[in-house]
Design a protein around this motif. Structure first.
Motif, PDB file in Angstrom:
ATOM      1  N   ASP A  41       0.910  15.079 -11.114  1.00 58.16           N
ATOM      2  CA  ASP A  41       0.959  14.645  -9.719  1.00 58.16           C
ATOM      3  C   ASP A  41      -0.192  13.680  -9.470  1.00 58.16           C
ATOM      4  O   ASP A  41      -1.357  14.000  -9.763  1.00 58.16           O
ATOM      5  CB  ASP A  41       0.849  15.835  -8.766  1.00 58.16           C
ATOM      6  CG  ASP A  41       2.067  16.752  -8.844  1.00 58.16           C
ATOM      7  OD1 ASP A  41       3.166  16.230  -9.137  1.00 58.16           O
ATOM      8  OD2 ASP A  41       1.915  17.965  -8.619  1.00 58.16           O
ATOM      9  N   ILE A  42       0.125  12.508  -8.917  1.00 61.24           N
ATOM     10  CA  ILE A  42      -0.880  11.469  -8.698  1.00 61.24           C
ATOM     11  C   ILE A  42      -0.880  11.080  -7.226  1.00 61.24           C
ATOM     12  O   ILE A  42       0.126  10.598  -6.704  1.00 61.24           O
ATOM     13  CB  ILE A  42      -0.586  10.220  -9.556  1.00 61.24           C
ATOM     14  CG1 ILE A  42      -0.428  10.610 -11.037  1.00 61.24           C
ATOM     15  CG2 ILE A  42      -1.685   9.180  -9.403  1.00 61.24           C
ATOM     16  CD1 ILE A  42       0.061   9.474 -11.912  1.00 61.24           C
ATOM     17  N   ASP A  43      -2.010  11.278  -6.562  1.00 63.78           N
ATOM     18  CA  ASP A  43      -2.122  10.913  -5.144  1.00 63.78           C
ATOM     19  C   ASP A  43      -2.296   9.399  -5.025  1.00 63.78           C
ATOM     20  O   ASP A  43      -3.311   8.844  -5.443  1.00 63.78           O
ATOM     21  CB  ASP A  43      -3.314  11.635  -4.517  1.00 63.78           C
ATOM     22  CG  ASP A  43      -3.402  11.415  -3.012  1.00 63.78           C
ATOM     23  OD1 ASP A  43      -2.476  10.778  -2.448  1.00 63.78           O
ATOM     24  OD2 ASP A  43      -4.394  11.863  -2.409  1.00 63.78           O
ATOM     25  N   LEU A  44      -1.289   8.736  -4.429  1.00 64.17           N
ATOM     26  CA  LEU A  44      -1.342   7.276  -4.285  1.00 64.17           C
ATOM     27  C   LEU A  44      -1.619   6.852  -2.858  1.00 64.17           C
ATOM     28  O   LEU A  44      -1.580   5.642  -2.555  1.00 64.17           O
ATOM     29  CB  LEU A  44      -0.020   6.657  -4.760  1.00 64.17           C
ATOM     30  CG  LEU A  44       0.342   6.841  -6.235  1.00 64.17           C
ATOM     31  CD1 LEU A  44       1.606   6.053  -6.559  1.00 64.17           C
ATOM     32  CD2 LEU A  44      -0.794   6.389  -7.136  1.00 64.17           C
TER      33      LEU A  44
ATOM     34  N   SER B 133       0.862  -1.182   0.000  1.00 61.67           N
ATOM     35  CA  SER B 133       0.000   0.000   0.000  1.00 61.67           C
ATOM     36  C   SER B 133       0.897   1.230   0.000  1.00 61.67           C
ATOM     37  O   SER B 133       1.900   1.267   0.725  1.00 61.67           O
ATOM     38  CB  SER B 133      -0.898   0.004   1.241  1.00 61.67           C
ATOM     39  OG  SER B 133      -1.723   1.152   1.253  1.00 61.67           O
ATOM     40  N   PHE B 134       0.544   2.228  -0.810  1.00 61.83           N
ATOM     41  CA  PHE B 134       1.420   3.387  -0.983  1.00 61.83           C
ATOM     42  C   PHE B 134       0.948   4.570  -0.139  1.00 61.83           C
ATOM     43  O   PHE B 134      -0.218   4.677   0.244  1.00 61.83           O
ATOM     44  CB  PHE B 134       1.449   3.804  -2.459  1.00 61.83           C
ATOM     45  CG  PHE B 134       2.058   2.781  -3.364  1.00 61.83           C
ATOM     46  CD1 PHE B 134       3.436   2.677  -3.476  1.00 61.83           C
ATOM     47  CD2 PHE B 134       1.263   1.895  -4.089  1.00 61.83           C
ATOM     48  CE1 PHE B 134       4.012   1.734  -4.310  1.00 61.83           C
ATOM     49  CE2 PHE B 134       1.825   0.952  -4.912  1.00 61.83           C
ATOM     50  CZ  PHE B 134       3.204   0.862  -5.030  1.00 61.83           C
ATOM     51  N   THR B 135       1.911   5.484   0.078  1.00 63.43           N
ATOM     52  CA  THR B 135       1.634   6.728   0.800  1.00 63.43           C
ATOM     53  C   THR B 135       2.330   7.870   0.071  1.00 63.43           C
ATOM     54  O   THR B 135       3.503   7.753  -0.303  1.00 63.43           O
ATOM     55  CB  THR B 135       2.146   6.660   2.247  1.00 63.43           C
ATOM     56  OG1 THR B 135       1.508   5.582   2.928  1.00 63.43           O
ATOM     57  CG2 THR B 135       1.861   7.967   2.983  1.00 63.43           C
TER      58      THR B 135
ATOM     59  N   SER C 204       9.106  10.565  -8.547  1.00 64.51           N
ATOM     60  CA  SER C 204       9.564  10.978  -7.223  1.00 64.51           C
ATOM     61  C   SER C 204       8.368  11.214  -6.311  1.00 64.51           C
ATOM     62  O   SER C 204       7.243  11.414  -6.784  1.00 64.51           O
ATOM     63  CB  SER C 204      10.405  12.262  -7.326  1.00 64.51           C
ATOM     64  OG  SER C 204       9.638  13.304  -7.907  1.00 64.51           O
ATOM     65  N   GLY C 205       8.622  11.172  -4.991  1.00 61.72           N
ATOM     66  CA  GLY C 205       7.584  11.520  -4.021  1.00 61.72           C
ATOM     67  C   GLY C 205       6.938  10.360  -3.312  1.00 61.72           C
ATOM     68  O   GLY C 205       6.239  10.552  -2.319  1.00 61.72           O
ATOM     69  N   VAL C 206       7.106   9.123  -3.817  1.00 62.71           N
ATOM     70  CA  VAL C 206       6.477   7.957  -3.183  1.00 62.71           C
ATOM     71  C   VAL C 206       7.554   6.891  -2.977  1.00 62.71           C
ATOM     72  O   VAL C 206       8.226   6.487  -3.940  1.00 62.71           O
ATOM     73  CB  VAL C 206       5.332   7.389  -4.040  1.00 62.71           C
ATOM     74  CG1 VAL C 206       4.810   6.088  -3.446  1.00 62.71           C
ATOM     75  CG2 VAL C 206       4.199   8.406  -4.151  1.00 62.71           C
TER      76      VAL C 206
END
Length: 467
Positions: free
Chosen positions: A145-148, A118-120, A200-202
């Motif tokens: 930008d994709i909210d995961l 599960s991602f954050t 990047s970011g996750v």
């Protein structure tokens, strides 16, 4: 009130037949109007046939009214399994030697995950190119930008595919039951080094120009590059070139090169040559469209002596006008046309006694192939003078435009049919009212005569007793 079927029971008279006869007399004007309407609908259908045939002729003429229509070329390759080619507008005759040293390919990266991942966080997904002068060695041409947060592996896949950035995501499973059997595979939809991926970011999905020209970059340990982005490398007549894709449209004017594999020492020769068959095909299509219209106009106005029936538009002024306008646009000379082609007949296209056109293929092909003459001007026109195709296209457009003869005639027929609908509807209401009045009158008559019959029988019986 007695019903229609019971009329005459009281009186013994055949009132049903009498009522039917009277109503039929009242309906005769409706039948006349319906016959008129049927004739108008036949004319409307006929105008539809003419409209379709004129539209087809306009399209066939449009295909011949520009010089580009006659600049048709074919492209052939000595080895189409290596390089195939096609010629478009702007091509010129010639041959070119093509060598392919490298094909374009799209970058593909994958990240390994365990079951139940599960991602954050928000994933910044970018497409661009490695650039040593840019921050982190990468210049993005597009990003999203994709909210995961809270998304599973499948949810992340679906979110990336829905972003519409130009990358696709899939999941593969190596079949093991422990560790990280799942791979989230992210592929650029376009080849070349200008369509590389950065993420990047996750946690678990970070990947920045790894092993790119901007430096080693950074990546999470579970992320690998399975296919590196690369450009197509090739040469045309010894001139080295590079493109992001394997379909190259801007190396040779008017020619598309499709690179399929690397050459093996021997260059592939691509030859561009005139395609007379393409021009002949367009002209034959034009002739067929003209003849189709000519036949439609003839059939719709002809009289069949065997069946003693006339065409739906027999004697119609609009048909004669259409015939005259199209024929005039076709047979008039094109003044100033170079090469001696001022009429269709000069190129082997002659007008027949029945109004149709006939093609002398030998003469036409010779006219197309003759480099000393410019057949195109016969159809496109010269310096202020319209050519045959230009004239016919304009004539067809005028006929079909709002207010044009075909459209105006069609609109007129529709209005007449609609007006008859209103008259027929009004007459049907009138006949219904008359029929209802007759029914009431006949029912009253039936009842009165029935009562008189009963009284007569009674009096007869009483008189018989007095004897």
């Amino acid at each position: 009130m007695a019903s229609f079927s019971s009329l005459g029971i009281g009186s013994g008279l055949d009132l049903n037949t009498l009522l039917t006869g009277l109503v039929n007399v009242e309906k005769r004007p409706i039948t006349i109007l319906q016959n008129q309407q049927s004739g108008l609908k036949s004319q409307l259908s006929a105008m539809g046939q003419i409209k379709s045939a004129v539209s087809s002729l306009q399209a066939a003429s449009d295909a011949l009214k520009t010089s580009a229509s006659f600049a048709a070329y074919t492209a052939t390759s000595t080895d189409s399994s290596v390089v195939s080619a096609s010629a478009t507008t702007g091509a010129v005759a010639g041959s070119y030697k093509i060598e392919v040293t490298q094909l374009s390919q799209a970058q593909k990266v994958m990240a390994a995950f365990a079951s139940g991942t599960s991602f954050t966080g928000t994933l910044k997904l970018e497409v661009g190119k490695a650039d040593a002068t840019a921050t982190n060695g990468f210049t993005a041409s597009n990003s999203v930008d994709i909210d995961l947060t809270g998304k599973s592996l499948a949810g992340a896949r679906d979110a990336i595919n829905a972003a519409g950035l130009g990358v696709t995501a899939t999941i593969i499973n190596d079949g093991t039951t422990s560790g990280t059997p799942y791979r989230l595979v992210i592929t650029s939809q376009n080849g070349g080094t200008c369509n590389q991926i950065r993420m990047s970011g996750v946690a678990g999905l970070n990947y920045t120009d790894y092993a790119g020209t901007g430096g080693p970059g950074t990546k999470d340990t579970n992320v690998t590059q399975s296919v590196a982005a690369q450009d197509a490398q090739f040469s045309v007549d010894g001139v080295a070139m590079s493109r992001s894709g394997n379909s190259v449209t801007d190396a040779i004017d008017g020619v598309t090169l499709n690179l399929a594999k690397q050459t093996s020492g021997t260059p592939v020769t691509v030859t561009i040559a005139k395609d007379p068959s393409s021009v002949a095909s367009k002209i034959n299509t034009f002739v067929k469209a003209y003849n189709d219209l000519n036949k439609v106009l003839h059939d719709l106005t002809a009289y069949n002596a065997d069946t003693k029936t006339a065409g739906a538009l027999s004697g119609d002024y609009s048909v004669r006008s259409i015939q005259q306008q199209v024929r005039t646009a076709t047979i008039n000379t094109v003044s100033g046309s170079p090469g001696g082609y001022s009429r269709l007949a000069d190129a082997g296209i002659s007008l027949q006694a029945d109004g149709s056109l006939a093609v002398d293929s030998t003469k036409l092909n010779a006219a197309i192939a003759d480099p000393a003459k410019d057949l195109s001007k016969l159809f496109t026109g010269v310096s202020g003078t319209d050519g045959v195709a230009t004239r016919i296209s304009s004539t067809a457009k005028a006929l079909l435009d709002t207010g044009g003869l075909v459209t105006a005639r069609t609109d007129g027929l529709n209005k007449s049919i609609s007006a008859l609908d209103d008259r027929i509807s009004a007459m049907q209401d009138r006949v219904s009212a008359i029929e209802d009045r007759y029914r009431k009158q006949f029912s009253a008559l039936d009842t009165a005569i029935g009562q008189m019959n009963v009284t007569s029988q009674y009096l007869t019986q009483q008189l018989a007793r007095l004897k």
